[in-house]
Design a protein around this motif. Structure first.
Motif, PDB file in Angstrom:
ATOM      1  N   ILE A   1      -5.310  -4.286  -4.209  1.00  0.00           N
ATOM      2  CA  ILE A   1      -5.294  -3.353  -3.087  1.00  0.00           C
ATOM      3  C   ILE A   1      -6.638  -2.635  -3.006  1.00  0.00           C
ATOM      4  CG2 ILE A   1      -4.267  -1.249  -2.137  1.00  0.00           C
ATOM      5  CD1 ILE A   1      -1.596  -2.212  -3.309  1.00  0.00           C
ATOM      6  N   ALA A   2      -7.327  -2.856  -1.924  1.00  0.00           N
ATOM      7  CA  ALA A   2      -8.559  -2.145  -1.583  1.00  0.00           C
ATOM      8  C   ALA A   2      -8.512  -1.949  -0.078  1.00  0.00           C
ATOM      9  CB  ALA A   2      -9.790  -2.938  -2.000  1.00  0.00           C
ATOM     10  N   VAL A   3      -8.204  -0.732   0.343  1.00  0.00           N
ATOM     11  CA  VAL A   3      -8.018  -0.469   1.769  1.00  0.00           C
ATOM     12  C   VAL A   3      -8.760   0.786   2.193  1.00  0.00           C
ATOM     13  CG1 VAL A   3      -5.766  -1.621   1.917  1.00  0.00           C
ATOM     14  CG2 VAL A   3      -5.869   0.825   1.425  1.00  0.00           C
ATOM     15  N   SER A   4      -9.080   0.831   3.472  1.00  0.00           N
ATOM     16  CA  SER A   4      -9.598   2.027   4.143  1.00  0.00           C
ATOM     17  C   SER A   4      -8.554   2.415   5.174  1.00  0.00           C
ATOM     18  CB  SER A   4     -10.919   1.726   4.846  1.00  0.00           C
ATOM     19  OG  SER A   4     -11.888   1.305   3.921  1.00  0.00           O
ATOM     20  N   ILE A   5      -8.123   3.661   5.118  1.00  0.00           N
ATOM     21  CA  ILE A   5      -7.090   4.157   6.018  1.00  0.00           C
ATOM     22  C   ILE A   5      -7.726   5.181   6.951  1.00  0.00           C
ATOM     23  CG2 ILE A   5      -4.856   5.316   6.173  1.00  0.00           C
ATOM     24  CD1 ILE A   5      -4.536   4.453   3.109  1.00  0.00           C
ATOM     25  N   ARG A   6      -7.771   4.846   8.238  1.00  0.00           N
ATOM     26  CA  ARG A   6      -8.344   5.752   9.238  1.00  0.00           C
ATOM     27  C   ARG A   6      -7.222   6.555   9.867  1.00  0.00           C
ATOM     28  NH1 ARG A   6      -8.905   5.019  14.656  1.00  0.00           N
ATOM     29  NH2 ARG A   6      -8.600   2.773  14.458  1.00  0.00           N
TER      30      ARG A   6
ATOM     31  N   VAL B   1       0.845  -1.191   0.000  1.00  0.00           N
ATOM     32  CA  VAL B   1       0.000   0.000   0.000  1.00  0.00           C
ATOM     33  C   VAL B   1       0.885   1.248   0.000  1.00  0.00           C
ATOM     34  CG1 VAL B   1      -1.777   1.278   1.264  1.00  0.00           C
ATOM     35  CG2 VAL B   1      -1.860  -1.232   1.169  1.00  0.00           C
ATOM     36  N   PHE B   2       1.921   1.237   0.821  1.00  0.00           N
ATOM     37  CA  PHE B   2       2.869   2.352   0.864  1.00  0.00           C
ATOM     38  C   PHE B   2       3.454   2.605  -0.524  1.00  0.00           C
ATOM     39  CE2 PHE B   2       7.241   3.942   1.540  1.00  0.00           C
ATOM     40  CZ  PHE B   2       6.942   5.126   2.202  1.00  0.00           C
ATOM     41  N   ALA B   3       3.824   1.548  -1.231  1.00  0.00           N
ATOM     42  CA  ALA B   3       4.432   1.687  -2.565  1.00  0.00           C
ATOM     43  C   ALA B   3       3.478   2.354  -3.552  1.00  0.00           C
ATOM     44  CB  ALA B   3       4.871   0.323  -3.085  1.00  0.00           C
ATOM     45  N   VAL B   4       2.192   2.075  -3.463  1.00  0.00           N
ATOM     46  CA  VAL B   4       1.222   2.685  -4.377  1.00  0.00           C
ATOM     47  C   VAL B   4       1.086   4.186  -4.112  1.00  0.00           C
ATOM     48  CG1 VAL B   4      -1.240   2.760  -4.997  1.00  0.00           C
ATOM     49  CG2 VAL B   4      -0.083   0.569  -4.761  1.00  0.00           C
ATOM     50  N   LEU B   5       1.165   4.596  -2.855  1.00  0.00           N
ATOM     51  CA  LEU B   5       0.979   6.001  -2.500  1.00  0.00           C
ATOM     52  C   LEU B   5       2.285   6.779  -2.351  1.00  0.00           C
ATOM     53  CD1 LEU B   5      -1.944   5.696   0.058  1.00  0.00           C
ATOM     54  CD2 LEU B   5      -2.034   6.608  -2.278  1.00  0.00           C
TER      55      LEU B   5
ATOM     56  N   VAL C   1     -10.587  11.341   9.727  1.00  0.00           N
ATOM     57  CA  VAL C   1     -10.616  11.151   8.277  1.00  0.00           C
ATOM     58  C   VAL C   1     -10.469   9.680   7.925  1.00  0.00           C
ATOM     59  CG1 VAL C   1      -8.116  11.539   8.035  1.00  0.00           C
ATOM     60  CG2 VAL C   1      -9.613  11.983   6.086  1.00  0.00           C
ATOM     61  N   MET C   2     -11.084   9.297   6.814  1.00  0.00           N
ATOM     62  CA  MET C   2     -10.885   7.978   6.212  1.00  0.00           C
ATOM     63  C   MET C   2     -10.463   8.218   4.774  1.00  0.00           C
ATOM     64  SD  MET C   2     -11.597   5.339   8.243  1.00  0.00           S
ATOM     65  CE  MET C   2     -12.071   3.952   7.260  1.00  0.00           C
ATOM     66  N   VAL C   3      -9.490   7.454   4.325  1.00  0.00           N
ATOM     67  CA  VAL C   3      -9.029   7.525   2.947  1.00  0.00           C
ATOM     68  C   VAL C   3      -9.197   6.144   2.343  1.00  0.00           C
ATOM     69  CG1 VAL C   3      -7.053   7.971   1.437  1.00  0.00           C
ATOM     70  CG2 VAL C   3      -7.352   9.327   3.530  1.00  0.00           C
ATOM     71  N   ALA C   4      -9.927   6.069   1.239  1.00  0.00           N
ATOM     72  CA  ALA C   4     -10.128   4.793   0.547  1.00  0.00           C
ATOM     73  C   ALA C   4      -9.232   4.759  -0.684  1.00  0.00           C
ATOM     74  CB  ALA C   4     -11.584   4.623   0.143  1.00  0.00           C
ATOM     75  N   LEU C   5      -8.560   3.628  -0.859  1.00  0.00           N
ATOM     76  CA  LEU C   5      -7.661   3.423  -1.992  1.00  0.00           C
ATOM     77  C   LEU C   5      -7.999   2.100  -2.650  1.00  0.00           C
ATOM     78  CD1 LEU C   5      -5.044   3.946  -3.683  1.00  0.00           C
ATOM     79  CD2 LEU C   5      -3.803   2.784  -1.840  1.00  0.00           C
TER      80      LEU C   5
END
Length: 162
Positions: A95-100, A23-27, A85-89
């Motif tokens: 990769i399908a994640v929700s980042i709180r 996930v880090f690599a994608v962002l 905040v929530m960030v959806a990627l």
């Protein structure tokens, strides 16, 4: 449950306290490269959920995201008032994640654009939302129009170099 499915179930992560490496690599695209569009969710003053797409969300570290927002944007007002905040990627292949997290203003006025701010999001939890029954074939990406390309590269560059 078959042995292969059982094995996949054991290795699939559900929640993490920081961005897993994939996930880090994608962002974490360097050199002003285009990231996939993320959906940023906030809460209005009256409690109404609000979402907005952002092409500027970038991973600084596995525990910190950074985004650029115009001062007039509802997302900016909501995050200044209530940092939750929530960030959806969603990104190929799986990769399908929700980042709180908790957002805060890192730079109220950008050098490259006095009408925009840089916000940092401290990651509190990453939830894996990917289903095991398929693959993600594409991601939505943002490309600036030619007439604002220089501006876009300047603000992304400023956020990357903080």
């Amino acid at each position: 449950m078959g042995k292969t499915q059982e094995s996949q179930e054991k290795t699939r992560w559900r929640r993490a306290p920081e961005l897993p490496q994939e996930v880090f690599a994608v962002l974490r695209k360097p050199n002003r490269a285009i990231n996939p569009v993320t959906i940023v969710a906030t809460v209005d003053a009256d409690g109404t959920p609000r979402t907005a797409p952002f092409g500027s969300v970038r991973a600084v570290t596995p525990r910190r995201l950074r985004l650029i927002s115009a001062h007039y944007h509802d997302t900016y007002a909501n995050l200044c008032r209530d940092g939750r905040v929530m960030v959806a990627l969603v990104a190929p292949p799986d990769i399908a994640v929700s980042i709180r997290g908790q957002a805060r203003v890192a730079r109220e006025q950008m050098n490259a654009d006095k009408h925009s701010a840089i916000l940092d999001i401290d990651v509190e939890e990453v939830k894996n939302d990917m289903v095991r029954t398929g693959v993600i074939e594409s991601a939505t990406t943002f490309s600036p129009r030619d007439e604002i390309r220089d501006w876009f590269e300047a603000v992304i560059g400023e956020a990357e170099n903080m």
